[in-house]
Design a protein around this motif. Structure first.
Motif: not given
Length: 203
Positions: A92-96, A119-126, A128-136
């Motif tokens: 979920e951290h990669f775009d499709h 099943k539901d990624i909701g809305h999650q930004e980066g 812990y200082g890590n932009d890769y934590e965002a759900h995409r």
């Protein structure tokens, strides 16, 4: 871990090691509680990939044989084949489109692949200082099946899509044994209340 233990892989790659939880569990269940005779002598290869270098702490170096730093899309093509690849809460951290490429690379590089994605990624930004934590990207069971192709074993879970994918000679026996254990567990849960009543009635 139930699926991993049944396969008994000799070589494992975990993509997105995070805090190292699954690396530790792999060592414990495959080495300490598995076939190992010594507490600190390991016979299996457990490697990891981590894109965010600050996550890698001292304990990771004790758990994993090798930690590759960077994007799995860039690292995987040059790696060996593994018995098992773990992709736990990573897809979920990669775009499709990138996620589809990642799955294809994983399929090329392993005999079996275990994936877990919400099943539901909701809305999650980066975080812990890590932009890769965002759900995409959001994944469904149907989309996973279509992308992976045949030989998928989905495990019921209320929160995540959990699937084991790989060679038929690996997946089919695990699928058969796991479903049998589910039936036994269900029977035990069904009859246990009656067992308790009988024990209370026993003189």
């Amino acid at each position: 871990m139930h699926l991993v233990i049944q396969q008994k892989p000799k070589t494992v790659l975990e993509i997105g090691i995070g805090f190292g939880k699954y690396g530790m569990l792999l060592r414990e269940y495959l080495e300490i509680w598995g076939e190992g005779d010594y507490y600190d002598q390991y016979t299996r290869t457990i490697d990891g990939i981590e894109i965010y270098e600050p996550y890698i702490l001292a304990h990771h170096e004790q758990i994993y044989d090798r930690i590759y730093r960077g994007n799995a899309l860039d690292i995987l093509p040059d790696l060996q084949r593994y018995d098992l690849i773990l992709l736990i809460d990573v897809l979920e951290h990669f775009d499709h489109n990138e996620a589809v490429r990642l799955l294809a690379l994983c399929q090329e590089k392993c005999k079996a692949l275990i994936i877990s994605t919400p099943k539901d990624i909701g809305h999650q930004e980066g975080g812990y200082g890590n932009d890769y934590e965002a759900h995409r990207s959001q994944w469904t069971r149907q989309l996973l099946s279509k992308t992976l192709g045949k030989e998928n074993f989905f495990i019921p879970n209320p929160h995540s899509h959990l699937v084991m994918h790989g060679y038929s000679d690996i997946i089919k026996p695990i699928q058969k044994r796991t479903r049998k254990s589910w039936k036994v567990s269900a029977l035990k849960q069904y009859f246990y209340p009656f067992y308790q009543i009988l024990m209370k009635l026993k003189p």
